[in-house]
Design a protein around this motif. Structure first.
Motif, PDB file in Angstrom:
ATOM      1  N   GLU A   2      80.129  10.308 -25.813  1.00  0.00           N
ATOM      2  CA  GLU A   2      78.875   9.735 -26.298  1.00  0.00           C
ATOM      3  C   GLU A   2      78.813   8.270 -25.888  1.00  0.00           C
ATOM      4  OE1 GLU A   2      77.086  10.863 -30.221  1.00  0.00           O
ATOM      5  OE2 GLU A   2      77.418   8.727 -30.661  1.00  0.00           O
ATOM      6  N   ILE A   3      77.658   7.849 -25.398  1.00  0.00           N
ATOM      7  CA  ILE A   3      77.520   6.487 -24.889  1.00  0.00           C
ATOM      8  C   ILE A   3      76.140   5.950 -25.224  1.00  0.00           C
ATOM      9  CG2 ILE A   3      76.808   7.342 -22.614  1.00  0.00           C
ATOM     10  CD1 ILE A   3      78.148   4.873 -21.389  1.00  0.00           C
ATOM     11  N   LYS A   4      76.085   4.653 -25.516  1.00  0.00           N
ATOM     12  CA  LYS A   4      74.818   3.984 -25.775  1.00  0.00           C
ATOM     13  C   LYS A   4      74.249   3.434 -24.458  1.00  0.00           C
ATOM     14  CE  LYS A   4      74.605   4.132 -30.353  1.00  0.00           C
ATOM     15  NZ  LYS A   4      73.491   4.793 -31.075  1.00  0.00           N
ATOM     16  N   ALA A   5      72.929   3.557 -24.319  1.00  0.00           N
ATOM     17  CA  ALA A   5      72.223   2.994 -23.167  1.00  0.00           C
ATOM     18  C   ALA A   5      71.286   1.921 -23.715  1.00  0.00           C
ATOM     19  CB  ALA A   5      71.446   4.080 -22.433  1.00  0.00           C
ATOM     20  N   TYR A   6      71.680   0.663 -23.565  1.00  0.00           N
ATOM     21  CA  TYR A   6      70.960  -0.433 -24.208  1.00  0.00           C
ATOM     22  C   TYR A   6      69.729  -0.868 -23.410  1.00  0.00           C
ATOM     23  CZ  TYR A   6      75.021  -0.804 -27.226  1.00  0.00           C
ATOM     24  OH  TYR A   6      76.027  -0.530 -28.125  1.00  0.00           O
ATOM     25  N   ALA A   7      68.661  -1.163 -24.141  1.00  0.00           N
ATOM     26  CA  ALA A   7      67.440  -1.686 -23.531  1.00  0.00           C
ATOM     27  C   ALA A   7      67.673  -3.110 -23.055  1.00  0.00           C
ATOM     28  CB  ALA A   7      66.296  -1.647 -24.539  1.00  0.00           C
ATOM     29  N   LYS A   8      66.722  -3.595 -22.242  1.00  0.00           N
ATOM     30  CA  LYS A   8      66.799  -4.983 -21.770  1.00  0.00           C
ATOM     31  C   LYS A   8      65.449  -5.652 -21.963  1.00  0.00           C
ATOM     32  CE  LYS A   8      64.247  -4.583 -17.825  1.00  0.00           C
ATOM     33  NZ  LYS A   8      63.002  -5.350 -17.494  1.00  0.00           N
ATOM     34  N   ILE A   9      65.492  -6.989 -21.999  1.00  0.00           N
ATOM     35  CA  ILE A   9      64.280  -7.781 -21.895  1.00  0.00           C
ATOM     36  C   ILE A   9      64.464  -8.778 -20.764  1.00  0.00           C
ATOM     37  CG2 ILE A   9      63.506  -7.535 -24.283  1.00  0.00           C
ATOM     38  CD1 ILE A   9      64.767 -10.287 -24.862  1.00  0.00           C
ATOM     39  N   LEU A  35      68.560  -2.373 -29.248  1.00  0.00           N
ATOM     40  CA  LEU A  35      67.805  -1.119 -29.201  1.00  0.00           C
ATOM     41  C   LEU A  35      68.375  -0.247 -28.082  1.00  0.00           C
ATOM     42  CD1 LEU A  35      65.346   0.573 -30.160  1.00  0.00           C
ATOM     43  CD2 LEU A  35      64.001  -0.630 -28.411  1.00  0.00           C
ATOM     44  N   ALA A  36      68.660   1.017 -28.369  1.00  0.00           N
ATOM     45  CA  ALA A  36      69.374   1.830 -27.379  1.00  0.00           C
ATOM     46  C   ALA A  36      69.033   3.308 -27.484  1.00  0.00           C
ATOM     47  CB  ALA A  36      70.887   1.657 -27.550  1.00  0.00           C
ATOM     48  N   ASP A  37      69.106   3.980 -26.339  1.00  0.00           N
ATOM     49  CA  ASP A  37      69.157   5.440 -26.293  1.00  0.00           C
ATOM     50  C   ASP A  37      70.614   5.850 -26.491  1.00  0.00           C
ATOM     51  OD1 ASP A  37      66.471   5.437 -25.645  1.00  0.00           O
ATOM     52  OD2 ASP A  37      66.796   5.779 -23.500  1.00  0.00           O
ATOM     53  N   ARG A  87      72.729  15.325 -23.093  1.00  0.00           N
ATOM     54  CA  ARG A  87      71.799  15.328 -24.223  1.00  0.00           C
ATOM     55  C   ARG A  87      71.331  13.893 -24.432  1.00  0.00           C
ATOM     56  NH1 ARG A  87      67.841  17.744 -27.097  1.00  0.00           N
ATOM     57  NH2 ARG A  87      67.578  16.675 -29.096  1.00  0.00           N
ATOM     58  N   LEU A  88      70.025  13.682 -24.341  1.00  0.00           N
ATOM     59  CA  LEU A  88      69.464  12.338 -24.376  1.00  0.00           C
ATOM     60  C   LEU A  88      68.609  12.147 -25.630  1.00  0.00           C
ATOM     61  CD1 LEU A  88      68.699   9.598 -23.179  1.00  0.00           C
ATOM     62  CD2 LEU A  88      67.080  10.777 -21.670  1.00  0.00           C
ATOM     63  N   ASP A  89      69.038  11.217 -26.476  1.00  0.00           N
ATOM     64  CA  ASP A  89      68.276  10.858 -27.671  1.00  0.00           C
ATOM     65  C   ASP A  89      67.527   9.562 -27.353  1.00  0.00           C
ATOM     66  OD1 ASP A  89      67.246  10.438 -30.183  1.00  0.00           O
ATOM     67  OD2 ASP A  89      69.132   9.785 -31.075  1.00  0.00           O
ATOM     68  N   LYS A  90      66.221   9.672 -27.099  1.00  0.00           N
ATOM     69  CA  LYS A  90      65.416   8.529 -26.678  1.00  0.00           C
ATOM     70  C   LYS A  90      64.946   7.710 -27.873  1.00  0.00           C
ATOM     71  CE  LYS A  90      63.929   7.328 -23.305  1.00  0.00           C
ATOM     72  NZ  LYS A  90      64.472   6.289 -22.345  1.00  0.00           N
ATOM     73  N   GLN A  91      65.199   6.397 -27.794  1.00  0.00           N
ATOM     74  CA  GLN A  91      64.672   5.444 -28.770  1.00  0.00           C
ATOM     75  C   GLN A  91      63.919   4.313 -28.069  1.00  0.00           C
ATOM     76  OE1 GLN A  91      64.865   6.008 -32.054  1.00  0.00           O
ATOM     77  NE2 GLN A  91      65.992   7.904 -31.612  1.00  0.00           N
ATOM     78  N   ILE A  92      64.290   4.011 -26.834  1.00  0.00           N
ATOM     79  CA  ILE A  92      63.625   2.963 -26.076  1.00  0.00           C
ATOM     80  C   ILE A  92      62.247   3.468 -25.646  1.00  0.00           C
ATOM     81  CG2 ILE A  92      63.754   1.464 -24.046  1.00  0.00           C
ATOM     82  CD1 ILE A  92      66.806   1.980 -24.052  1.00  0.00           C
ATOM     83  N   PRO A  93      61.190   2.707 -25.919  1.00  0.00           N
ATOM     84  CA  PRO A  93      59.850   3.176 -25.550  1.00  0.00           C
ATOM     85  C   PRO A  93      59.663   3.283 -24.044  1.00  0.00           C
ATOM     86  CG  PRO A  93      59.761   0.906 -26.326  1.00  0.00           C
ATOM     87  CD  PRO A  93      61.147   1.408 -26.618  1.00  0.00           C
ATOM     88  N   ASP A  94      58.808   4.213 -23.642  1.00  0.00           N
ATOM     89  CA  ASP A  94      58.529   4.464 -22.235  1.00  0.00           C
ATOM     90  C   ASP A  94      57.469   3.483 -21.736  1.00  0.00           C
ATOM     91  OD1 ASP A  94      58.706   5.812 -19.810  1.00  0.00           O
ATOM     92  OD2 ASP A  94      57.054   7.158 -20.326  1.00  0.00           O
ATOM     93  N   LEU A 275      62.883  -3.792 -34.284  1.00  0.00           N
ATOM     94  CA  LEU A 275      63.676  -4.989 -34.530  1.00  0.00           C
ATOM     95  C   LEU A 275      64.998  -4.857 -33.785  1.00  0.00           C
ATOM     96  CD1 LEU A 275      63.127  -5.681 -38.342  1.00  0.00           C
ATOM     97  CD2 LEU A 275      62.576  -7.260 -36.464  1.00  0.00           C
ATOM     98  N   ALA A 276      65.426  -5.913 -33.156  1.00  0.00           N
ATOM     99  CA  ALA A 276      66.668  -5.856 -32.372  1.00  0.00           C
ATOM    100  C   ALA A 276      67.313  -7.246 -32.325  1.00  0.00           C
ATOM    101  CB  ALA A 276      66.380  -5.353 -30.959  1.00  0.00           C
ATOM    102  N   LYS A 277      68.486  -7.288 -31.712  1.00  0.00           N
ATOM    103  CA  LYS A 277      69.211  -8.542 -31.484  1.00  0.00           C
ATOM    104  C   LYS A 277      69.677  -8.561 -30.028  1.00  0.00           C
ATOM    105  CE  LYS A 277      71.276  -8.762 -36.134  1.00  0.00           C
ATOM    106  NZ  LYS A 277      72.573  -8.812 -36.860  1.00  0.00           N
TER     107      LYS A 277
END
Length: 281
Positions: A2-9, A35-37, A87-94, A275-277
């Motif tokens: 299991e691995i986190k895929a972190y969003a970016k800004i 914030l991550a998938d 198996r992909l659990d999406k949380q980052i908006p498209d 909300l994120a950091k």
């Protein structure tokens, strides 16, 4: 695994010109956020790469970046007759400019390198990732980075100071190809925002970092919904607010959680809120 895929800004995004191959040269300071998938990756005996997701509308074939990454990994390493279940659990908006697809691809490449013990170096992973998308190399590196070229040239810079990020993804958006097409109609200029941000990060002062935010796409596209969200965030206590990538998500930088949560109430109805950091991974 299991691995986190972190969003970016994008703290900055300068576009300095268009290349002969159709890509654009950029300079950007990118920042990983919490914030991550979540991806679960394991070998299967199904005779094919299999991808599933919690989002019914998400493509699960070769058009998905996670699927592309797995296929590319097998081709590059010449591993035959081995397959993975993703198996992909999406949380980052498209379509937000937050690197959701790129982070998924990066996570798959990193995880498969671990699973198969292929010992690919980070430069090798960067080169593979760049074949999938310009943001994939940064998503492999993570943290706070100065990204050049099409995004594949990565150098770490001083980390973003601790803060809270309120992100709003409005319904409206612009595709990345269309966004670049609009930029192409204007004169390109030397990158100025990115050097200023790198200097601000060295000082470690959140107010100076916030003041140095810039995004060429934000300047060119000037989406009404984006501008309204930025105004609400700044009025609600954000040190500054900016669109990320080619949009349309907007992030505001807050010194404390209380003001970020209060501003989230003010933005009710403007779009999806998160909300994120900033994180260093």
């Amino acid at each position: 695994m299991e691995i986190k895929a972190y969003a970016k800004i994008n703290l900055t995004l300068d576009i300095s010109g268009k290349r002969a191959d159709g890509y654009h040269n950029i300079e950007s300071v990118m920042q990983s956020i919490s914030l991550a998938d979540t991806l679960e990756i394991r070998e299967n005996n199904l005779g094919k790469i299999y991808l599933s997701s919690n989002v019914a509308s998400l493509p699960t074939d070769e058009s998905n970046t996670a699927f592309k990454a797995a296929k590319l990994f097998y081709e590059y390493t010449e591993i035959k007759n081995r397959y993975v279940d993703i198996r992909l659990d999406k949380q980052i908006p498209d379509k937000a400019g937050m690197g959701g697809g790129s982070s998924d691809a990066a996570a798959v490449l990193w995880a498969m390198n671990e699973i198969y013990k292929t010992n690919l170096t980070m430069p090798e992973l960067f080169r593979l990732g760049a074949k999938i998308g310009a943001d994939v190399p940064f998503c492999l590196a993570g943290g706070t980075c100065h990204c050049r070229g099409i995004g594949e040239k990565i150098a770490r810079v001083d980390p973003m100071p601790a803060c809270f990020l309120l992100i709003c993804k409005p319904p409206a958006g612009v595709s990345t190809p269309r966004a670049y097409a609009m930029v192409d109609k204007l004169l390109f200029s030397a990158p100025t925002g990115t050097p200023k941000m790198i200097t601000a990060l060295k000082g470690g002062n959140l107010q100076h970092v916030s003041a140095a935010l810039s995004n060429r796409f934000d300047e060119v596209l000037f989406l009404p919904q984006v501008q309204n969200i930025k105004k609400v965030m700044r009025t609600g206590g954000a040190l500054n607010a900016m669109m990320t990538g080619s949009g349309s998500a907007v992030y505001g930088i807050f010194e404390d959680l209380e003001h970020a949560r209060s501003c989230a109430q003010d933005l009710h109805g403007y779009g999806d809120l998160f909300l994120a950091k900033p994180i260093n991974v």
